[in-house]
Structure formats: C-alpha cells, structure tokens
Design a protein around this motif. Sequence first.
Motif, PDB file in Angstrom:
ATOM      1  N   ASP A  25      39.750  50.380   3.224  1.00  0.00           N
ATOM      2  CA  ASP A  25      38.342  50.030   3.174  1.00  0.00           C
ATOM      3  C   ASP A  25      37.775  50.327   1.801  1.00  0.00           C
ATOM      4  O   ASP A  25      37.990  51.390   1.241  1.00  0.00           O
ATOM      5  CB  ASP A  25      37.582  50.825   4.232  1.00  0.00           C
ATOM      6  N   ARG A  26      37.018  49.372   1.266  1.00  0.00           N
ATOM      7  CA  ARG A  26      36.360  49.559  -0.018  1.00  0.00           C
ATOM      8  C   ARG A  26      34.928  49.998   0.220  1.00  0.00           C
ATOM      9  O   ARG A  26      34.296  49.571   1.194  1.00  0.00           O
ATOM     10  CB  ARG A  26      36.378  48.242  -0.806  1.00  0.00           C
ATOM     11  N   ARG A  27      34.421  50.843  -0.630  1.00  0.00           N
ATOM     12  CA  ARG A  27      33.037  51.269  -0.555  1.00  0.00           C
ATOM     13  C   ARG A  27      32.277  50.635  -1.715  1.00  0.00           C
ATOM     14  O   ARG A  27      32.787  50.535  -2.829  1.00  0.00           O
ATOM     15  CB  ARG A  27      32.931  52.797  -0.629  1.00  0.00           C
ATOM     16  N   TYR A  28      31.062  50.191  -1.429  1.00  0.00           N
ATOM     17  CA  TYR A  28      30.262  49.463  -2.411  1.00  0.00           C
ATOM     18  C   TYR A  28      29.000  50.250  -2.747  1.00  0.00           C
ATOM     19  O   TYR A  28      28.329  50.763  -1.841  1.00  0.00           O
ATOM     20  CB  TYR A  28      29.851  48.095  -1.858  1.00  0.00           C
ATOM     21  N   SER A  29      28.665  50.308  -4.016  1.00  0.00           N
ATOM     22  CA  SER A  29      27.362  50.827  -4.397  1.00  0.00           C
ATOM     23  C   SER A  29      26.315  49.780  -4.025  1.00  0.00           C
ATOM     24  O   SER A  29      26.643  48.641  -3.646  1.00  0.00           O
ATOM     25  CB  SER A  29      27.312  51.088  -5.903  1.00  0.00           C
ATOM     26  N   ARG A  30      25.059  50.125  -4.143  1.00  0.00           N
ATOM     27  CA  ARG A  30      23.986  49.175  -3.818  1.00  0.00           C
ATOM     28  C   ARG A  30      24.111  47.916  -4.663  1.00  0.00           C
ATOM     29  O   ARG A  30      24.017  46.794  -4.150  1.00  0.00           O
ATOM     30  CB  ARG A  30      22.628  49.847  -4.043  1.00  0.00           C
ATOM     31  N   GLU A  31      24.342  48.093  -5.955  1.00  0.00           N
ATOM     32  CA  GLU A  31      24.452  46.945  -6.852  1.00  0.00           C
ATOM     33  C   GLU A  31      25.682  46.101  -6.515  1.00  0.00           C
ATOM     34  O   GLU A  31      25.619  44.863  -6.533  1.00  0.00           O
ATOM     35  CB  GLU A  31      24.521  47.417  -8.313  1.00  0.00           C
TER      36      GLU A  31
ATOM     37  N   GLY B  87      15.694  42.422  -3.097  1.00  0.00           N
ATOM     38  CA  GLY B  87      14.629  42.364  -2.106  1.00  0.00           C
ATOM     39  C   GLY B  87      15.159  42.121  -0.703  1.00  0.00           C
ATOM     40  O   GLY B  87      14.660  42.715   0.263  1.00  0.00           O
ATOM     41  N   LEU B  88      16.185  41.266  -0.578  1.00  0.00           N
ATOM     42  CA  LEU B  88      16.740  40.992   0.741  1.00  0.00           C
ATOM     43  C   LEU B  88      17.408  42.239   1.306  1.00  0.00           C
ATOM     44  O   LEU B  88      17.258  42.546   2.500  1.00  0.00           O
ATOM     45  CB  LEU B  88      17.757  39.846   0.666  1.00  0.00           C
ATOM     46  N   LEU B  89      18.134  42.973   0.468  1.00  0.00           N
ATOM     47  CA  LEU B  89      18.751  44.208   0.949  1.00  0.00           C
ATOM     48  C   LEU B  89      17.686  45.203   1.384  1.00  0.00           C
ATOM     49  O   LEU B  89      17.808  45.852   2.438  1.00  0.00           O
ATOM     50  CB  LEU B  89      19.646  44.819  -0.133  1.00  0.00           C
ATOM     51  N   SER B  90      16.625  45.344   0.609  1.00  0.00           N
ATOM     52  CA  SER B  90      15.548  46.263   0.975  1.00  0.00           C
ATOM     53  C   SER B  90      14.916  45.858   2.304  1.00  0.00           C
ATOM     54  O   SER B  90      14.623  46.704   3.154  1.00  0.00           O
ATOM     55  CB  SER B  90      14.482  46.291  -0.128  1.00  0.00           C
ATOM     56  N   ASP B  91      14.723  44.552   2.482  1.00  0.00           N
ATOM     57  CA  ASP B  91      14.147  44.068   3.739  1.00  0.00           C
ATOM     58  C   ASP B  91      15.089  44.339   4.914  1.00  0.00           C
ATOM     59  O   ASP B  91      14.635  44.675   6.013  1.00  0.00           O
ATOM     60  CB  ASP B  91      13.865  42.569   3.649  1.00  0.00           C
ATOM     61  N   ALA B  92      16.399  44.180   4.675  1.00  0.00           N
ATOM     62  CA  ALA B  92      17.380  44.425   5.735  1.00  0.00           C
ATOM     63  C   ALA B  92      17.382  45.890   6.146  1.00  0.00           C
ATOM     64  O   ALA B  92      17.485  46.219   7.330  1.00  0.00           O
ATOM     65  CB  ALA B  92      18.771  44.008   5.258  1.00  0.00           C
ATOM     66  N   ILE B  93      17.247  46.773   5.169  1.00  0.00           N
ATOM     67  CA  ILE B  93      17.193  48.206   5.470  1.00  0.00           C
ATOM     68  C   ILE B  93      15.889  48.538   6.194  1.00  0.00           C
ATOM     69  O   ILE B  93      15.878  49.303   7.169  1.00  0.00           O
ATOM     70  CB  ILE B  93      17.336  49.024   4.171  1.00  0.00           C
ATOM     71  N   SER B  94      14.779  47.944   5.768  1.00  0.00           N
ATOM     72  CA  SER B  94      13.488  48.187   6.421  1.00  0.00           C
ATOM     73  C   SER B  94      13.493  47.717   7.864  1.00  0.00           C
ATOM     74  O   SER B  94      12.855  48.335   8.732  1.00  0.00           O
ATOM     75  CB  SER B  94      12.365  47.478   5.653  1.00  0.00           C
ATOM     76  N   ALA B  95      14.241  46.634   8.130  1.00  0.00           N
ATOM     77  CA  ALA B  95      14.318  46.092   9.491  1.00  0.00           C
ATOM     78  C   ALA B  95      15.406  46.780  10.314  1.00  0.00           C
ATOM     79  O   ALA B  95      15.674  46.365  11.442  1.00  0.00           O
ATOM     80  CB  ALA B  95      14.585  44.593   9.434  1.00  0.00           C
ATOM     81  N   SER B  96      16.023  47.824   9.741  1.00  0.00           N
ATOM     82  CA  SER B  96      17.083  48.594  10.426  1.00  0.00           C
ATOM     83  C   SER B  96      18.304  47.747  10.752  1.00  0.00           C
ATOM     84  O   SER B  96      19.025  48.023  11.709  1.00  0.00           O
ATOM     85  CB  SER B  96      16.541  49.245  11.709  1.00  0.00           C
ATOM     86  N   LEU B  97      18.552  46.710   9.953  1.00  0.00           N
ATOM     87  CA  LEU B  97      19.741  45.879  10.140  1.00  0.00           C
ATOM     88  C   LEU B  97      20.923  46.430   9.352  1.00  0.00           C
ATOM     89  O   LEU B  97      22.084  46.162   9.691  1.00  0.00           O
ATOM     90  CB  LEU B  97      19.451  44.437   9.706  1.00  0.00           C
ATOM     91  N   ILE B  98      20.629  47.169   8.286  1.00  0.00           N
ATOM     92  CA  ILE B  98      21.641  47.865   7.489  1.00  0.00           C
ATOM     93  C   ILE B  98      21.170  49.300   7.325  1.00  0.00           C
ATOM     94  O   ILE B  98      20.005  49.553   7.010  1.00  0.00           O
ATOM     95  CB  ILE B  98      21.851  47.196   6.112  1.00  0.00           C
TER      96      ILE B  98
ATOM     97  N   GLY C  28      15.104  29.908   6.796  1.00  0.00           N
ATOM     98  CA  GLY C  28      13.763  30.426   7.041  1.00  0.00           C
ATOM     99  C   GLY C  28      13.711  31.663   7.912  1.00  0.00           C
ATOM    100  O   GLY C  28      12.624  32.150   8.233  1.00  0.00           O
ATOM    101  N   ILE C  29      14.873  32.186   8.295  1.00  0.00           N
ATOM    102  CA  ILE C  29      14.919  33.395   9.125  1.00  0.00           C
ATOM    103  C   ILE C  29      15.049  34.608   8.213  1.00  0.00           C
ATOM    104  O   ILE C  29      16.032  34.742   7.474  1.00  0.00           O
ATOM    105  CB  ILE C  29      16.087  33.342  10.126  1.00  0.00           C
ATOM    106  N   GLU C  30      14.065  35.487   8.254  1.00  0.00           N
ATOM    107  CA  GLU C  30      14.030  36.665   7.396  1.00  0.00           C
ATOM    108  C   GLU C  30      14.408  37.911   8.206  1.00  0.00           C
ATOM    109  O   GLU C  30      14.327  37.909   9.449  1.00  0.00           O
ATOM    110  CB  GLU C  30      12.618  36.845   6.816  1.00  0.00           C
ATOM    111  N   PRO C  31      14.804  38.984   7.519  1.00  0.00           N
ATOM    112  CA  PRO C  31      15.136  40.225   8.243  1.00  0.00           C
ATOM    113  C   PRO C  31      14.046  40.700   9.185  1.00  0.00           C
ATOM    114  O   PRO C  31      14.337  41.218  10.264  1.00  0.00           O
ATOM    115  CB  PRO C  31      15.393  41.223   7.105  1.00  0.00           C
ATOM    116  N   ARG C  32      12.784  40.511   8.807  1.00  0.00           N
ATOM    117  CA  ARG C  32      11.684  40.985   9.666  1.00  0.00           C
ATOM    118  C   ARG C  32      11.678  40.260  11.006  1.00  0.00           C
ATOM    119  O   ARG C  32      11.174  40.790  12.002  1.00  0.00           O
ATOM    120  CB  ARG C  32      10.338  40.805   8.955  1.00  0.00           C
ATOM    121  N   HIS C  33      12.234  39.032  11.035  1.00  0.00           N
ATOM    122  CA  HIS C  33      12.293  38.292  12.295  1.00  0.00           C
ATOM    123  C   HIS C  33      13.346  38.861  13.237  1.00  0.00           C
ATOM    124  O   HIS C  33      13.373  38.499  14.422  1.00  0.00           O
ATOM    125  CB  HIS C  33      12.624  36.815  12.023  1.00  0.00           C
TER     126      HIS C  33
END
Length: 234
Positions: A115-121, A132-143, A167-172
Amino acid sequence: MPARSSAEARRPATAGLLSIGQVLAKLSPEFPDLTPSKLRFLEERNLVAPERTDSGYRKFSAADVDRLRFILTMQRDHYLPLKVIREHLDDLDAGRTPRLPVGLDAAVPSILSSDRRYSREELIREAQATPGLLSDAISASLITPADTFGDDAVQVLRALVELQRTGIEPRHLRGFRASAERELGLIESALIPVSRRNDASSRAKAAELAREIASQLEIVRSSLIRSALGRLQS
C-alpha cells in the motif's frame, strides 16, 4: 549437481525464514494493529501457511510476508472480508488469474504490491482533483482527514471528480455518512455476542464478522440501486 557441503547439510530447513516477532517488526509500521493473535487467526482461516520447526514454532518466508501484506491491505483499505480474499488467493494458488471485486483491479495490480501512502498534494494530483474538492469531501465526511491517505481515498476522490462533472457535489452526499453510521449500528448489534468475550481471538473474529456483514450489506445496497436504475430506465 554439486554435492552439498557438510555445513549446508547441517543447516535447518527453516534457515532464512522469519519468526512471528520478525514478521511483526516488518509489518507493524504499515499495520500498527497487527498482533500475534491476528497472525494465528489468519493461519486458522487458511490464508497463510507458515512452515513449522520441529518444536512447532511458526516460520514465515518472504512470500508469506507479501501474502500477509496483501491480505491486511485488502482488509484495511478496501474492507474486503476474509472469505473474498481467500477465494482470490485460492485462484492465484491454482494458477488462475482472477479478477478482484469491481473497482479494485486497478488499485491492486498484484499480490506483491504494498500500500502506498499519499500526502495531501499527492492525493490531489493522483486523483486529478482540486484542493477545494478534497476540502469539500473532508467537510462532508466522505474522506477522513489525515496526514497521509491510502488508495481508498484516491478511489473516492476520483469518483467525486467524475460526479462533480455531472453536477453532484460532496455536499449532496452528506447523507452517505449518516447511512454508513446506521449500518455500523446494525453491525455493532450483531457483534454483541462475540464482543462480550474480550480476548484477542474473539476481537479478531469480531473484526472479521464485521467485514462479512458489511460485505453482505453492500450486496443488498447494490441490488437496490440496480433495481431503482431499472425503474428509471423503463
């Protein structure tokens, strides 16, 4: 064929193999929860078959360690139950080239991959996403927020990139977390008889049973979605 030297003749058959402690030392940095009981449990489930010394001590080869790394990665990052992993390994042992469950073939190219581990970048770059998409995914508790991320986070973020194009965003998808929590409640209720016995073997069995239940719930969920799609298309 040259004759074996007297030193080679005296060398035990398990020379060069690893003890349980040495295997733990190799794998614990990647899998901190790994214990001797977990290794014995995997052996009991016929996922790994270490050699035994005359005294009965387990000895693991390099191939055994690679096999264990594969099993533990599939459990940790893809939540596959041991039954599914064992069937895949049985096919490999028989010389067949089985496909992993849908969506995992690209993530796990071979049993020898670790398994490889990835930094945020690195995660953002690998998934071809935006910060922004990653931040939204974390805010929506998807990641789950972390210093480093595994292959599962890459797969989720890639899916979110594709969904965003429609058109489907993490908040949805916030309801996905609530649904997962409800399923977790079902699993925890089913585990009560096993979890009452607070020993290492019972904890390992409870963890495996949880994965088995999660796998069956996934089958039901997928069937319901396919049925709903059928109604939509008719």
